[in-house]
Design a protein around this motif. Sequence first.
Motif, PDB file in Angstrom:
ATOM      1  N   LYS A   6     -11.286 -59.724  11.180  1.00 39.65           N
ATOM      2  CA  LYS A   6     -11.387 -58.323  11.591  1.00 39.65           C
ATOM      3  C   LYS A   6     -12.851 -57.964  11.885  1.00 39.65           C
ATOM      4  O   LYS A   6     -13.175 -57.381  12.914  1.00 39.65           O
ATOM      5  CB  LYS A   6     -10.829 -57.441  10.469  1.00 39.65           C
ATOM      6  CG  LYS A   6     -10.623 -56.013  10.858  1.00 39.65           C
ATOM      7  CD  LYS A   6      -9.870 -55.278   9.757  1.00 39.65           C
ATOM      8  CE  LYS A   6      -9.670 -53.831  10.141  1.00 39.65           C
ATOM      9  NZ  LYS A   6      -8.928 -53.075   9.139  1.00 39.65           N
ATOM     10  N   LYS A   7     -13.706 -58.367  10.968  1.00 35.85           N
ATOM     11  CA  LYS A   7     -15.137 -58.071  11.101  1.00 35.85           C
ATOM     12  C   LYS A   7     -15.721 -58.713  12.366  1.00 35.85           C
ATOM     13  O   LYS A   7     -16.443 -58.077  13.125  1.00 35.85           O
ATOM     14  CB  LYS A   7     -15.841 -58.629   9.854  1.00 35.85           C
ATOM     15  CG  LYS A   7     -17.151 -57.997   9.530  1.00 35.85           C
ATOM     16  CD  LYS A   7     -17.611 -58.255   8.090  1.00 35.85           C
ATOM     17  CE  LYS A   7     -17.419 -59.671   7.603  1.00 35.85           C
ATOM     18  NZ  LYS A   7     -17.952 -59.939   6.269  1.00 35.85           N
ATOM     19  N   THR A   9     -14.099 -59.952  15.135  1.00 35.37           N
ATOM     20  CA  THR A   9     -13.528 -59.549  16.430  1.00 35.37           C
ATOM     21  C   THR A   9     -13.933 -58.126  16.809  1.00 35.37           C
ATOM     22  O   THR A   9     -14.091 -57.828  17.990  1.00 35.37           O
ATOM     23  CB  THR A   9     -11.987 -59.623  16.426  1.00 35.37           C
ATOM     24  OG1 THR A   9     -11.477 -58.863  15.324  1.00 35.37           O
ATOM     25  CG2 THR A   9     -11.501 -61.053  16.345  1.00 35.37           C
ATOM     26  N   GLN A  10     -14.102 -57.271  15.819  1.00 35.94           N
ATOM     27  CA  GLN A  10     -14.390 -55.875  16.123  1.00 35.94           C
ATOM     28  C   GLN A  10     -15.858 -55.630  16.491  1.00 35.94           C
ATOM     29  O   GLN A  10     -16.203 -54.570  17.004  1.00 35.94           O
ATOM     30  CB  GLN A  10     -13.984 -54.989  14.938  1.00 35.94           C
ATOM     31  CG  GLN A  10     -12.474 -54.903  14.753  1.00 35.94           C
ATOM     32  CD  GLN A  10     -11.770 -54.267  15.949  1.00 35.94           C
ATOM     33  OE1 GLN A  10     -11.950 -53.102  16.242  1.00 35.94           O
ATOM     34  NE2 GLN A  10     -10.980 -55.049  16.673  1.00 35.94           N
ATOM     35  N   THR A 148     -12.668 -52.270  23.966  1.00 36.67           N
ATOM     36  CA  THR A 148     -12.386 -52.130  22.537  1.00 36.67           C
ATOM     37  C   THR A 148     -10.890 -52.079  22.278  1.00 36.67           C
ATOM     38  O   THR A 148     -10.110 -51.679  23.145  1.00 36.67           O
ATOM     39  CB  THR A 148     -12.985 -50.831  21.952  1.00 36.67           C
ATOM     40  OG1 THR A 148     -12.366 -49.715  22.587  1.00 36.67           O
ATOM     41  CG2 THR A 148     -14.467 -50.790  22.141  1.00 36.67           C
ATOM     42  N   HIS A 149     -10.502 -52.497  21.132  1.00 36.16           N
ATOM     43  CA  HIS A 149      -9.150 -52.289  20.616  1.00 36.16           C
ATOM     44  C   HIS A 149      -9.150 -52.755  19.173  1.00 36.16           C
ATOM     45  O   HIS A 149      -9.794 -53.733  18.837  1.00 36.16           O
ATOM     46  CB  HIS A 149      -8.087 -53.044  21.419  1.00 36.16           C
ATOM     47  CG  HIS A 149      -6.902 -52.170  21.728  1.00 36.16           C
ATOM     48  ND1 HIS A 149      -6.326 -51.369  20.792  1.00 36.16           N
ATOM     49  CD2 HIS A 149      -6.201 -51.966  22.871  1.00 36.16           C
ATOM     50  CE1 HIS A 149      -5.316 -50.703  21.357  1.00 36.16           C
ATOM     51  NE2 HIS A 149      -5.223 -51.046  22.624  1.00 36.16           N
ATOM     52  N   GLU A 150      -8.408 -52.046  18.338  1.00 32.88           N
ATOM     53  CA  GLU A 150      -8.430 -52.346  16.920  1.00 32.88           C
ATOM     54  C   GLU A 150      -7.754 -53.681  16.601  1.00 32.88           C
ATOM     55  O   GLU A 150      -6.987 -54.210  17.409  1.00 32.88           O
ATOM     56  CB  GLU A 150      -7.719 -51.232  16.145  1.00 32.88           C
ATOM     57  CG  GLU A 150      -6.263 -51.118  16.546  1.00 32.88           C
ATOM     58  CD  GLU A 150      -5.595 -49.839  16.045  1.00 32.88           C
ATOM     59  OE1 GLU A 150      -4.748 -49.304  16.774  1.00 32.88           O
ATOM     60  OE2 GLU A 150      -5.932 -49.396  14.943  1.00 32.88           O
ATOM     61  N   PHE A 151      -8.071 -54.175  15.420  1.00 31.31           N
ATOM     62  CA  PHE A 151      -7.442 -55.391  14.900  1.00 31.31           C
ATOM     63  C   PHE A 151      -6.155 -54.967  14.191  1.00 31.31           C
ATOM     64  O   PHE A 151      -6.175 -54.098  13.327  1.00 31.31           O
ATOM     65  CB  PHE A 151      -8.395 -56.051  13.905  1.00 31.31           C
ATOM     66  CG  PHE A 151      -7.880 -57.324  13.288  1.00 31.31           C
ATOM     67  CD1 PHE A 151      -8.319 -58.560  13.745  1.00 31.31           C
ATOM     68  CD2 PHE A 151      -6.972 -57.282  12.229  1.00 31.31           C
ATOM     69  CE1 PHE A 151      -7.861 -59.738  13.163  1.00 31.31           C
ATOM     70  CE2 PHE A 151      -6.498 -58.458  11.650  1.00 31.31           C
ATOM     71  CZ  PHE A 151      -6.950 -59.682  12.112  1.00 31.31           C
ATOM     72  N   SER A 161      -6.151 -58.581  18.508  1.00 29.88           N
ATOM     73  CA  SER A 161      -7.421 -57.862  18.622  1.00 29.88           C
ATOM     74  C   SER A 161      -8.061 -58.141  19.966  1.00 29.88           C
ATOM     75  O   SER A 161      -7.674 -59.075  20.657  1.00 29.88           O
ATOM     76  CB  SER A 161      -8.387 -58.302  17.522  1.00 29.88           C
ATOM     77  OG  SER A 161      -9.638 -57.633  17.667  1.00 29.88           O
ATOM     78  N   LYS A 162      -9.056 -57.355  20.303  1.00 29.94           N
ATOM     79  CA  LYS A 162      -9.942 -57.732  21.401  1.00 29.94           C
ATOM     80  C   LYS A 162     -10.821 -58.879  20.871  1.00 29.94           C
ATOM     81  O   LYS A 162     -10.960 -59.055  19.640  1.00 29.94           O
ATOM     82  CB  LYS A 162     -10.788 -56.525  21.829  1.00 29.94           C
ATOM     83  CG  LYS A 162     -11.782 -56.032  20.780  1.00 29.94           C
ATOM     84  CD  LYS A 162     -13.201 -56.388  21.167  1.00 29.94           C
ATOM     85  CE  LYS A 162     -14.235 -55.791  20.237  1.00 29.94           C
ATOM     86  NZ  LYS A 162     -15.549 -56.454  20.304  1.00 29.94           N
TER      87      LYS A 162
END
Length: 338
Positions: A6-7, A9-10, A148-151, A161-162
């Motif tokens: 998450k960290k 990819t975001q 952008t897009h959330e996980f 995710s993006k």
Amino acid sequence: MKQTAKKFTQAYGPSGNEEQIRNIIAKEIKPYVDRVYTDNLGSLIAHKKGAGKKLLFAAHMDEIGVIVNHIDDKGFLRFSPVGGVYPIISLGQRVQFKDGLVGVVGVEFKDVPRGQVPPLSKMFIDIGAKGKKQAEKMISIGDMACFTHEFIELSPDRWVSKAMDDRISCVTLTEAAKKLKKSPNDVYFVFTVQEEVGLRGSKTSTYSVNPDLGIAVDVTGTGDTPKGYTMAVELGKGPALKMMDHSIVVTEGVKNFMKKAADKAKISVQPEILQFGGTDAGAMQVTRGGIPAGCISIPTRYIHSPGEMIDRNDLEKAVQWVVSIAQMDIGKHGFGNN
Ligand code: CO
Ligand code: ZN
């Protein structure tokens, strides 16, 4: 591992603007290696010292994005793609700049017949500015943004995710570094820059490290969606052993070695032939006088969209595969010349 994914990819990091993601990866991997440094082009190199031959793993930190090339009188921004940006996927998306500023992608409706996909040149970014003056206070020509897009976790195994391309491989290498206690090789984990615009960070970091074997980790497409690509790779069936793409034909010696490492770790791998695109392995292979190079591919659906999907089982197996490769003494294996 999910939190790391998450960290990573975001984080923001289109090609040439990798400092934010680089800092995040450096912090994560530092406790598990002997030395972390950044090369002249910006690639992050984490070195786990060993007495044997040099083994280099690489995953790219950069992601596709856009660069602002014009601001019009009303404050709308025109842009060029950074890497492989599909018009069909860009429309209506949100983009985010380095400082967090967000914009949405609009289109010249008048010029686009209904149902047709307009080219990027017919699109613009709206950052909510009420005129050119205000826009110029918010943005400069040359500023880059990523999509952008959330996980999200769709089921326990499917993550979306993006920038799974290629941050999920950055996760793979970071997790492998955590698990790798001892190696008969001198191991380098390299997080490259500017892959999406031409495999550039891989070229320079491979040249400077000068490894005896280079293994890239990157995403690959799948053939398991309705009328998808013609390829044998499926999501959740294990990581893939690259045979060929537009940047590389992996030699028999390297494929055999990688297969052996997979067998040793009891990982079943899928054969992969990608009919488009390339990876850092392609640049490694043609560095100096030619360096044996291969690629571990992580099956991913909807590559270069903000909805890139992977299966966590493939990720876990890829980590084990990297560890298994690192544990084999590459000095005892010839890779041949084809
Ligand atoms: Co890519
Ligand atoms: Zn990639």
